[in-house]
Structures are given as C-alpha cells and as structure tokens.
Design a protein around this motif. Structure first.
Motif, PDB file in Angstrom:
ATOM      1  N   ILE A 166     -16.295 -10.153 -14.556  1.00 37.40           N
ATOM      2  CA  ILE A 166     -17.398  -9.593 -13.778  1.00 37.40           C
ATOM      3  C   ILE A 166     -17.702  -8.168 -14.231  1.00 37.40           C
ATOM      4  N   MET A 167     -16.660  -7.403 -14.525  1.00 38.87           N
ATOM      5  CA  MET A 167     -16.878  -6.042 -15.027  1.00 38.87           C
ATOM      6  C   MET A 167     -17.579  -6.054 -16.385  1.00 38.87           C
TER       7      MET A 167
ATOM      8  N   TYR B 179     -10.046   0.058  -7.748  1.00 38.62           N
ATOM      9  CA  TYR B 179      -9.578  -1.134  -8.457  1.00 38.62           C
ATOM     10  C   TYR B 179      -8.947  -2.142  -7.505  1.00 38.62           C
ATOM     11  N   ASP B 180      -8.190  -1.665  -6.524  1.00 41.94           N
ATOM     12  CA  ASP B 180      -7.549  -2.587  -5.578  1.00 41.94           C
ATOM     13  C   ASP B 180      -8.596  -3.377  -4.792  1.00 41.94           C
ATOM     14  N   MET B 181      -9.650  -2.681  -4.369  1.00 39.34           N
ATOM     15  CA  MET B 181     -10.721  -3.370  -3.646  1.00 39.34           C
ATOM     16  C   MET B 181     -11.416  -4.379  -4.553  1.00 39.34           C
TER      17      MET B 181
ATOM     18  N   LEU C 260     -18.775  -5.423  -5.656  1.00 40.34           N
ATOM     19  CA  LEU C 260     -17.855  -6.437  -6.158  1.00 40.34           C
ATOM     20  C   LEU C 260     -16.818  -5.839  -7.101  1.00 40.34           C
ATOM     21  N   ILE C 261     -17.226  -4.855  -7.916  1.00 39.59           N
ATOM     22  CA  ILE C 261     -16.283  -4.251  -8.867  1.00 39.59           C
ATOM     23  C   ILE C 261     -15.631  -2.983  -8.317  1.00 39.59           C
TER      24      ILE C 261
ATOM     25  N   ASP D 194      -8.748 -12.369  -8.703  1.00 43.65           N
ATOM     26  CA  ASP D 194      -7.682 -12.180  -9.685  1.00 43.65           C
ATOM     27  C   ASP D 194      -8.192 -11.314 -10.829  1.00 43.65           C
ATOM     28  N   GLU D 195      -7.276 -10.869 -11.690  1.00 44.10           N
ATOM     29  CA  GLU D 195      -7.630  -9.921 -12.747  1.00 44.10           C
ATOM     30  C   GLU D 195      -8.553 -10.529 -13.804  1.00 44.10           C
ATOM     31  N   ASP D 196      -8.373 -11.810 -14.108  1.00 46.27           N
ATOM     32  CA  ASP D 196      -9.228 -12.449 -15.107  1.00 46.27           C
ATOM     33  C   ASP D 196     -10.682 -12.469 -14.644  1.00 46.27           C
TER      34      ASP D 196
END
Length: 330
Positions: A159-160, A143-145, A199-200, A152-154
C-alpha cells in the motif's frame, strides 16, 4: 521574564568542520528548531553551563577534545545544565559494534556521517517532546497505526508503494483543481488522500485533508486558498518519508503471483461501477488488491494507464479508458 522560545526545540551541534555544521543546518532548515552550532568542545563546554538544550549532536573525531572527551567533561562539570539531555554522536565509524561502544561511553544514540536528513529527524522526534517539533510531526508516519490498519507488513509495504507511485499525480491534479477553483473535483481528491494517508499512518496529512474536504463541502474558498499551498508541499514531503520506511526496491512482478484473467476482468468492471458511484475508497481498495499480483501482459497497458488516472481521481479519464476496452473485458 518569559522565554519566547520555550515552545521551540533548541539543540547544540558540535563539529570541528564548519561545512558539516552548515549541512546540518540545511537538513533542518524547514524546521523551527533553534541550533547553536560550535566548532570545538571548549566552546560547547561554555554553552552547557548557560543553556539547557533539548538534544545535543556531537561529532566524535575532533582535535584537542574528542566528542567522547567532551561528553565526559560535560558530565563532570558541576555547572552543567544538561544532565539527562539526549546526546547523539555523529560518526563515520561503520563498525558493527560502533553503536554499542558509544552507548557504553554515555551517548544516548548514534547516527552515521554523512548525516541522512530523514534519520536525523526520526531521532529528534524520538528524543524531543513532540509539542516542540510540530514542523517535523507534519512528516511523521505512525508505523504502528499503519500496521494495524493494513493487517501485516507485506500489505503495508504494498500500500505504501502504491501511495508513493501516486503522490506526483495527486499533487499535480490537486494543484490544478486548486488553481482552477474546481471545488467539486478538489473535494473528491482530498477525500481520497484523506483515506489513503490514514491507511499508511500519515495522520497529519489525513487530518488536514479531512479539514480541506469539509471546507470544500462548505464552499469556504478562502480557507482552501490559504491552506492548500502548504498542504501540497507536505504531500510531496511524504515521498521522502515513505521511501525511507520502505528502504528497498519494490518487489519485482516475477516474484508476484499472476492474477487470473477472469478475476482481473471482474476487478476492472467493478472499478467502472465504483467510479460511476463516486466510491473512491472502493476504487483504492481494488487498486491495492491488484498491486499484489502480476498483471497478464495483454492487460498491462490498461492497468498501467489506470494507475495515474486513479491517483489523480480523474473520473472522466477512468470512464473513457474503461469504456474503450469494454469489449475486451466482457
């Protein structure tokens, strides 16, 4: 004498209800974890003097000896081989301060019953050395990567969500290319999966996709034949992992800002050019950008038709769709 299982995780599961132990084993059936399951604290106390475990899963409410009593008795036992081993309590106690209470009693962590498989795996990944959990690492998302990659989280959430929507289509398309030995389209699709998985933060999937891409470019059909079935299965496993991370329904279109028509037309025209140039990283970037916006109703059919086509890296399908609406986009 060498322990042949020294590279595998071994856990102790204690629950007075046999069906709960069966369910627990079922949640971990695809892992390489060795599970010693017993139905009483007395049996467990016998085992902890003989075996050192990597982790213990202990039910709270058991007759004769509760999970808390077992933990205290174990820690007081001079023959205990499990000093410092993580002990996770399993409990249906949903009180706000339940976890704090269990931590005060000496437990390492807490998980609600009925046990959620994803949360259980996350705890095991947290407390057991990673080299013993390779089968679970397959599904892990860094998750950090992912947050670093997306900014940012949004943006990461969007993307997820896009990746989640596309998994089934990518799975079916890759399976078809694999079965038909269509190496050209197979390579294009695993390249796309490699980039979006990275990316995710799904690094195992990304790295394996990169290797499959390399094998495809080299024409190593036998390697692709051997590795693709497991890769396809683990690609589907990502659905569970991503759903767990998202943890909530997608934002509604009403909550999104509507993209202006000219910007949308320009995005569609750019997609057409990028597809013809086989630049699917660029295609993914545009689709990720469009996911942030509400699409004007007169263009929703085009956008909704593009999503599965892009996910499957269906070049002919994308070109045919965009060619058919060329006049509308000018």
């Amino acid at each position: 004498m060498t322990d042949t299982n020294q590279t595998k995780a071994r856990i102790l599961a204690v629950d007075d209800t046999e069906i709960n132990l069966i369910a627990l084993k079922g949640l971990l059936k695809n892992s390489d974890i060795i599970i010693d399951a017993v139905t009483s604290g007395d049996e467990a106390l016998n085992l902890i003097t003989k075996v050192r475990y990597d982790c213990m899963l202990i039910d709270h409410k058991m007759p004769n000896m509760s999970g808390i009593e077992f933990l205290h008795n174990m820690n007081d036992n001079i023959n205990n081989k499990n000093k410092g081993v993580p002990a996770i309590v399993l409990s249906a106690n949903d009180a706000a301060d339940a976890k704090d209470m269990y931590l005060r009693e000496g437990f390492t962590d807490f998980i609600n019953k009925p046990v959620d498989g994803v949360k259980l795996e996350e705890l095991l990944l947290k407390y057991i050395p990673s080299y013993k959990l390779k089968s679970l690492e397959v599904k892990k998302i860094d998750y950090d990567m992912a947050l670093t990659n997306c900014g940012d989280e949004d943006m990461l959430k969007e993307i997820m969500e896009n990746f989640l929507i596309s998994i089934d289509a990518r799975y079916e398309a890759l399976k078809q290319y694999y079965e038909e030995e269509d190496i050209k389209n197979y390579v294009i699709l695993v390249h796309s999966i490699k980039s979006s998985a990275r990316l995710i933060g799904a690094m195992d999937i990304s790295n394996r996709a990169a290797y499959l891409e390399e094998m495809g470019n080299k024409g190593e059909k036998e390697t692709i034949k051997n590795l693709t079935p497991d890769f396809l299965n683990d690609l589907l496993e990502l659905k569970v992992r991503i759903s767990s991370i998202l943890g909530e329904d997608k934002d509604s279109d009403n909550a999104k800002k509507k993209i202006d028509v000219e910007s949308l037309k320009e995005a569609f025209r750019s997609l057409h050019e990028l597809v013809e140039a086989f630049d699917f990283d660029g295609v993914d970037s545009i689709m990720d950008m469009l996911e942030k916006y509400a699409i004007p109703s007169e263009y929703e059919d085009i956008y909704n038709s593009l999503i599965p086509l892009v996910a499957a890296v269906d070049i002919d399908g994308i070109n045919k769709l965009l060619d058919s609406v060329k006049d509308k986009l000018n």
